[in-house]
Design an enzyme around this catalytic site. Structure first.
Site, short mmCIF file in Angstrom:
data_model
loop_
_atom_site.label_atom_id
_atom_site.label_comp_id
_atom_site.label_asym_id
_atom_site.label_seq_id
_atom_site.Cartn_x
_atom_site.Cartn_y
_atom_site.Cartn_z
N TYR A 72 65.35 21.80 35.47
CA TYR A 72 64.41 22.04 36.57
C TYR A 72 62.98 22.07 36.04
CZ TYR A 72 62.01 24.68 40.29
OH TYR A 72 61.12 25.10 41.26
N SER A 88 55.78 23.76 39.48
CA SER A 88 56.19 25.16 39.35
C SER A 88 55.59 25.73 38.08
CB SER A 88 57.71 25.26 39.25
OG SER A 88 58.09 26.56 38.82
N1 NAP Z 1 60.14 29.60 45.78
C1 NAP Z 1 59.55 29.62 44.60
O1 NAP Z 1 59.40 30.68 43.99
C2 NAP Z 1 59.02 28.36 43.98
C3 NAP Z 1 58.29 28.48 42.81
C4 NAP Z 1 57.79 27.35 42.20
C5 NAP Z 1 58.01 26.11 42.78
N2 NAP Z 1 58.74 26.01 43.92
C6 NAP Z 1 58.94 24.65 44.46
O2 NAP Z 1 58.50 24.63 45.81
C7 NAP Z 1 59.26 23.66 46.56
C8 NAP Z 1 59.83 24.33 47.81
O3 NAP Z 1 60.68 25.39 47.39
P1 NAP Z 1 61.24 26.51 48.40
O4 NAP Z 1 61.17 27.79 47.65
O5 NAP Z 1 60.59 26.39 49.72
O6 NAP Z 1 62.76 26.04 48.45
P2 NAP Z 1 63.84 26.04 49.64
O7 NAP Z 1 63.54 27.12 50.62
O8 NAP Z 1 65.15 26.01 48.95
O9 NAP Z 1 63.58 24.62 50.36
C9 NAP Z 1 63.85 23.42 49.66
C10 NAP Z 1 63.58 22.21 50.54
O10 NAP Z 1 63.93 21.04 49.78
C11 NAP Z 1 64.84 20.25 50.52
N3 NAP Z 1 65.87 19.63 49.69
C12 NAP Z 1 66.73 20.24 48.84
N4 NAP Z 1 67.62 19.36 48.35
C13 NAP Z 1 67.32 18.16 48.91
C14 NAP Z 1 67.90 16.85 48.82
N5 NAP Z 1 68.99 16.59 48.09
N6 NAP Z 1 67.33 15.85 49.54
C15 NAP Z 1 66.26 16.08 50.31
N7 NAP Z 1 65.68 17.30 50.45
C16 NAP Z 1 66.21 18.33 49.77
C17 NAP Z 1 65.52 21.21 51.48
O11 NAP Z 1 65.97 20.46 52.61
P3 NAP Z 1 67.40 20.83 53.35
O12 NAP Z 1 67.14 21.99 54.23
O13 NAP Z 1 67.74 19.62 54.10
O14 NAP Z 1 68.38 21.13 52.26
C18 NAP Z 1 64.41 22.19 51.80
O15 NAP Z 1 63.64 21.74 52.90
C19 NAP Z 1 60.34 23.15 45.59
O16 NAP Z 1 59.94 21.93 45.04
C20 NAP Z 1 60.39 24.22 44.52
O17 NAP Z 1 60.83 23.70 43.29
C21 NAP Z 1 59.25 27.11 44.54
#
Ligand code: NAP
Length: 240
Positions: free
Chosen positions: A145, A132
């Site tokens: 985080y 991130s």
């Molecule tokens: N969105 C942003 O702006 C952003 C920016 C920078 C980095 N990121 C990174 O990108 C990645 C994806 O983020 P996103 O925005 O798509 O988030 P999201 O929509 O909240 O999706 C998160 C995913 O992680 C899984 N997860 C969460 N807790 C878990 C656990 N305890 N065990 C196994 N799986 C788990 C969830 O599975 P379940 O459905 O089973 O809970 C879901 O598939 C993350 O690593 C995040 O830190 C996101």
């Protein structure tokens, strides 16, 4: 010929779901979520491999099954699952700290360990760890985080060097991708005033979409990206 397999963790929604849609067809996908019922859609022909990464036993079982069931044609791993609990460190309960460390850092480390064993044998493979922007810039109320995300950058750079040290001839690449502010479930609850503040810092004048990241992943996995290794790719609209 059998298609190459790609594991995408956290593929039930957000970035992981968008990545799975873009990669489907070219690759056989191994899709992960914490629970099978969290998937609303699954690309046809995909394998499902679920585990709650905050649970050490489930994480160990996941790695064991990955090796036992998919070693033969595993080509790539996208460590994308992640979780955040935004608050001041002063008020952060230890269980939230542990969950972020386990899901965002320990799980990718152990999955990299499993994948590197397989890739060292096959002499090829790609790992992309989703970090991130805050792993580099830091961010108030996201200290743990951000620390986990910074860890993924160092992990990726180190493993790229290690793959070369262990193999004279190989096609193993390890890198990280640092998204900026992307519209997913993870960012939906950020207050409007905060969002306005971020928007002013983005030269692209918009928040990112999950497909902005997914398109880059398609390229980074391809042969065209064979010289991109041991580095961190920032995809953030120029966020400063
Ligand atoms: N969105 C942003 O702006 C952003 C920016 C920078 C980095 N990121 C990174 O990108 C990645 C994806 O983020 P996103 O925005 O798509 O988030 P999201 O929509 O909240 O999706 C998160 C995913 O992680 C899984 N997860 C969460 N807790 C878990 C656990 N305890 N065990 C196994 N799986 C788990 C969830 O599975 P379940 O459905 O089973 O809970 C879901 O598939 C993350 O690593 C995040 O830190 C996101």
């Amino acid at each position: 010929m059998e298609k190459k397999k790609v594991l995408i963790t956290g593929a039930s929604k957000g970035l992981g779901l968008a990545i799975s849609k873009k990669l489907s067809g070219e690759y056989t996908l191994i899709l992960h979520a914490s629970k099978e019922e969290n998937f609303t859609s699954v690309e046809p022909g995909s394998h499902i491999l679920c585990a709650d990464f905050s649970d050490a036993g489930q994480l160990a079982g996941f790695c064991k099954r990955l090796k036992a069931e998919h070693s033969d044609t595993l080509y790539a791993v996208i460590n994308n699952a992640g979780v955040t609990f935004d608050k001041s460190l002063i008020y952060q309960p230890e269980r939230e700290i542990e969950t972020m460390l386990n899901v965002n850092l320990k799980a990718p480390i152990l999955i990299c360990k499993t994948a590197m064993k397989i890739f060292n044998q096959n002499k090829r493979g790609v790992i992309i760890n989703i970090s991130s922007v805050v792993g580099e810039t830091g961010n108030a109320f996201q200290s743990v985080y951000a620390a986990t995300k910074a860890g993924l950058v160092a992990l990726s750079k180190s493993l790229a060097q290690e793959a070369a040290a262990l193999n004279e001839k190989h096609e193993i690449r390890v890198l990280s991708v640092s998204p900026g502010f992307i519209e997913t479930g993870m960012t939906v609850s950020i207050p409007e005033a905060e969002k306005e503040k971020y928007l002013k810092l983005i030269p692209a004048k918009r928040f990112g979409k999950a497909d902005d990241i997914a398109e880059a992943i398609v390229y980074l996995l391809s042969e065209k990206a064979s010289y991109i290794n041991g580095t961190n790719i920032q995809i953030n609209g120029g966020l400063v």
